[in-house]
Write an enzyme that holds these catalytic residues in place. Structure first.
Site, short mmCIF file in Angstrom:
data_model
loop_
_atom_site.label_atom_id
_atom_site.label_comp_id
_atom_site.label_asym_id
_atom_site.label_seq_id
_atom_site.Cartn_x
_atom_site.Cartn_y
_atom_site.Cartn_z
N LYS A 12 -26.91 41.17 84.94
CA LYS A 12 -27.03 40.42 83.69
C LYS A 12 -25.86 40.72 82.75
CE LYS A 12 -32.09 40.22 83.72
NZ LYS A 12 -32.20 38.75 83.72
N ARG A 41 -26.26 55.26 85.49
CA ARG A 41 -26.62 56.49 86.19
C ARG A 41 -28.11 56.51 86.49
NH1 ARG A 41 -30.43 57.73 83.57
NH2 ARG A 41 -30.51 58.53 81.45
N ARG A 85 -24.89 52.62 80.09
CA ARG A 85 -24.14 52.82 78.85
C ARG A 85 -23.08 51.73 78.73
NH1 ARG A 85 -22.29 58.57 78.49
NH2 ARG A 85 -24.48 58.82 77.95
N LYS A 127 -28.21 60.75 63.94
CA LYS A 127 -28.88 62.04 64.09
C LYS A 127 -28.22 63.06 63.16
CE LYS A 127 -30.52 61.53 68.85
NZ LYS A 127 -30.55 62.14 70.21
N HIS A 170 -29.99 52.63 71.07
CA HIS A 170 -30.73 52.85 72.31
C HIS A 170 -31.82 51.80 72.46
CE1 HIS A 170 -29.70 57.43 72.78
NE2 HIS A 170 -28.66 56.69 72.46
N GLU A 199 -33.08 52.46 80.40
CA GLU A 199 -32.55 52.78 79.08
C GLU A 199 -31.14 52.23 78.96
OE1 GLU A 199 -32.23 56.68 76.24
OE2 GLU A 199 -31.09 56.75 78.11
N ALA A 248 -19.36 61.58 71.27
CA ALA A 248 -20.56 62.03 71.99
C ALA A 248 -20.19 62.79 73.27
CB ALA A 248 -21.45 60.83 72.34
#
Length: 253
Positions: free
Chosen positions: A36, A59, A93, A128, A136, A155, A167
């Site tokens: 997609k 992953r 990701r 955060k 997310h 996810e 990150a």
């Protein structure tokens, strides 16, 4: 955290074998979502002459990683419990150029008819405490097997290049110090996250100004050339000139 008994160890060994088969379905779900995303990527390249996706990676958690999470979260040793409680076995990701691309892409993914949004966490609007930023999504996608259909969680993390760079380095530093980062480094990492966020804001502003300039140039060209009255040959010729002009931005005086 529950004590690890001999009975638990035996269950873990049996569960590991079952998990190897179990995770195959999540691999199929990753393939579905990747397809997609690739379609959206190609559509933008062909139709809009712009691609919001810089690159994409996926992953699948190993059986060992899943078992560690079961033990850490005190989850029942069963496949049904794992499916219900661990939503990030399959992960994708997506790295975008600009912050606005993140939300546009998120909307396009959620608008897919066979994708069901389960959870959305916006760490861009609400970073955060350590400075981490990303969007997310937990989605469910159908996987069609030979004898059944399964809805599988995937996810999806969407972030900019700057967010991903920060990150990645924070993750390396975090584990280098065995998850106990000195206060001084934690402060510097937070400052670096703020700098990355400021860079994203600046690049977003430049991106918007370039889009406005390009639209202005296109409108000016439309006024000069009455494209609707051209023959097919003239139209093709003039459109080629227009596209070439748009690819060569005017030099600043």
């Amino acid at each position: 955290m529950q004590p690890l008994t001999q009975e638990n160890l035996t269950q873990l060994k049996q569960l590991r074998t079952e998990l190897t088969r179990f995770t195959a379905v999540y691999k199929f779900a990753l393939d579905e979502v990747n397809t997609k995303i690739n379609i959206l990527k190609d559509e933008f390249s062909y139709i809009h002459d712009y691609n919001p996706i810089e690159h994409c990676s996926s992953r699948l958690k190993s059986p060992e990683s899943i078992l560690k999470k079961i033990y850490k979260k005190n989850i029942e040793f069963s496949l049904g419990s794992i499916k219900e409680n661990i939503k990030d076995i399959a992960g994708i990701r997506i790295i975008c150029s600009f912050k606005s691309d993140i939300y546009a892409l998120s909307e396009m993914i959620q608008n897919q008819k066979d994708i069901e949004l389960i959870e959305r966490k916006d760490y861009i609007q609400n970073p955060k405490p350590n400075g981490y930023q990303s969007l997310h999504l937990i989605v469910k996608v159908p996987v069609f097997l030979s004898d059944r259909e399964e809805k599988v969680c995937v996810e999806i993390q969407i972030r900019t290049i700057a967010m991903d760079f920060w990150a990645s380095l924070e993750h390396k530093i975090y584990y280098k110090y065995d998850k106990e980062i000195p206060n001084r480094l934690a402060t510097e990492l937070k400052e670096a996250a703020d700098s990355a966020a400021a860079l994203d804001e600046k690049m977003e502003k430049i991106h918007s100004e370039v889009k406005e300039l390009k639209n202005k140039q296109l409108n000016e060209l439309d006024e000069v050339f009455d494209v609707s009255s051209m023959t097919a040959t003239q139209d093709k010729f003039m459109q080629g000139i227009i596209q070439q002009l748009l690819k060569e931005p005017k030099k600043l005086e």
